[in-house]
Design a protein around this motif. Sequence first.
Motif, PDB file in Angstrom:
ATOM      1  N   THR A 146      20.138   1.720  22.920  1.00  0.00           N
ATOM      2  CA  THR A 146      19.736   2.538  24.309  1.00  0.00           C
ATOM      3  C   THR A 146      20.531   1.527  25.425  1.00  0.00           C
ATOM      4  O   THR A 146      21.401   0.780  24.316  1.00  0.00           O
ATOM      5  CB  THR A 146      18.405   2.222  23.917  1.00  0.00           C
ATOM      6  OG1 THR A 146      17.352   2.409  25.270  1.00  0.00           O
ATOM      7  CG2 THR A 146      17.575   0.107  23.366  1.00  0.00           C
ATOM      8  N   GLY A 153      19.244   6.530  26.529  1.00  0.00           N
ATOM      9  CA  GLY A 153      19.981   6.466  25.818  1.00  0.00           C
ATOM     10  C   GLY A 153      21.553   6.352  25.615  1.00  0.00           C
ATOM     11  O   GLY A 153      22.087   7.140  26.010  1.00  0.00           O
ATOM     12  N   GLY A 155      23.143   7.298  22.154  1.00  0.00           N
ATOM     13  CA  GLY A 155      22.222   7.022  20.565  1.00  0.00           C
ATOM     14  C   GLY A 155      24.030   7.424  19.805  1.00  0.00           C
ATOM     15  O   GLY A 155      24.819   7.201  20.018  1.00  0.00           O
ATOM     16  N   SER A 183      16.273   3.419  19.093  1.00  0.00           N
ATOM     17  CA  SER A 183      15.870   4.993  19.882  1.00  0.00           C
ATOM     18  C   SER A 183      17.500   5.680  20.308  1.00  0.00           C
ATOM     19  O   SER A 183      18.411   5.821  20.463  1.00  0.00           O
ATOM     20  CB  SER A 183      15.229   4.537  21.501  1.00  0.00           C
ATOM     21  OG  SER A 183      15.140   5.853  21.933  1.00  0.00           O
ATOM     22  N   GLY A 184      17.059   7.532  20.070  1.00  0.00           N
ATOM     23  CA  GLY A 184      18.016   7.749  21.267  1.00  0.00           C
ATOM     24  C   GLY A 184      19.319   8.503  19.957  1.00  0.00           C
ATOM     25  O   GLY A 184      20.088   8.758  20.453  1.00  0.00           O
TER      26      GLY A 184
END
Length: 195
Positions: A146, A153, A155, A183-184
């Motif tokens: 992130t 995002g 990722g 996240s992502g």
Amino acid sequence: GATGFGNGKDGVSILDAVGTLLGGNAAGEGNTIVGNAEYGVQITSTSTDCLSQMLTEMHKNAIGVFQAIQLSQGPGKSAPNAPASFSAIGNLLGGLKVNNSAGNILGKLGVGGVLSNLIGGNSGPGVFLTGPCAKFNKLFNNGIGTDMAGTAGLGNTGEGVFLEGASENEIGGTGSALGNVISGNLKDGIKLKSL
């Protein structure tokens, strides 16, 4: 910079060195580590003594991501305006690898909601801890996949955090400023696997 001219292996390789500080606390002390052919950062111990701790500290580094600065326009103006958004120039094997190394502090207590390290956009895992002596490491207050705000995002193509044969490590904590934003990422957020 906006174009990756990476190194042929790791961006930063720390081998059996004790007490390394990568990054820092003050403004401008962090590193941007992007576009390398192997890992952005690799911390390796060749010791078989799992109580022999390397004590590497990492803070304010961007691994696989960078933030461009928009310059003021007009005659005689070169001062930076508001930073542009973050973009990814990933490292090819992963962001951060802790290879059989103990006692590293990867991140720092958050102040004012600011994340410590940003690790995103890498091919492979964002953070990879592997080996029987990869113990007693602390991973907290990082953005993994992130941006700095934790809202966009960036990722990694592997796991956010991958622990393989690594035990007795801390990922996050009980305090509000210790948690990571993971996240992502294209695979698991956190994956644990025995050897």
